[in-house]
Design a protein around this motif. Sequence first.
Motif: not given
Length: 194
Positions: A22-26
Motif C-alpha cells: 500500500n505504501l509503495l502504491i501511494i
Amino acid sequence: MNFKEKLKELSKKITDKKYINNLLIIFIVGIIILIATSIFNDNVSEKETNKRENKNEKSSTINFTEDYGQLLERRLENILSEIKGAGKVKVMITLEETSEKVPATNSNQSNEKTSEKDSQGGVRDINREDSNVEIATKGSDGSLIVLKEIEPNVKGVIVVAEGAFDMEVKEKLYQAVKTVLGVSGNRVEVYSSK
C-alpha cells in the motif's frame, strides 16, 4: 512502556507485506502525479511564452512606421535645436508608405530545349522552362528570414522653431532638413513659433 508497545506495533506493520504494498502504491501514484503536473505546467508556460512573443512581433511590425517616423522627428528636433538662434524646435514628418521587408528565397530554374525533325522535313522546337521559388523560414515557428528592410520614404516635413522669424536661421533650418533627410525643397516647410 507505551513507547515500547508503539515500536512493536510499528515493526509489525513494516513487516506486513500488505502495508508495504500500500505504501509503495501511494508513493508511485504520488510520483506520477508530480510528473504529470510538471509536464502540464511546462506546456502551459511554453504556450504563454509563444503567445507573448507573437504578440510582441505583431506589435513591433504594426508600430514600425510610427516608431521610425517618431525616431526621425526626435533626432531632427535635437539636431535642429543646436543651430544658433533656432531656439526650441518641433518637427513633424509624414511618411509615404510602410516599411518593406525583403524575405530570403530559394529558387530553382531549369530550361529544356528539344528539336525534332520529321520525315517530311518539318522541324519542331520545344522549349520548356520550370521555375520554383520558395520563401525561406527559420525554426519550427515558420517565421520569415528577412534579408533587408526598406525604410519608408519621407513625404513631407514641417519645422516650427522659435528663431525661424530670422530669415538666416530659417534658411539654415531648411537646408539642414533637406540635407539630413535627402528630400527636395518642395517637401520642407519651416515656420516660426508663437
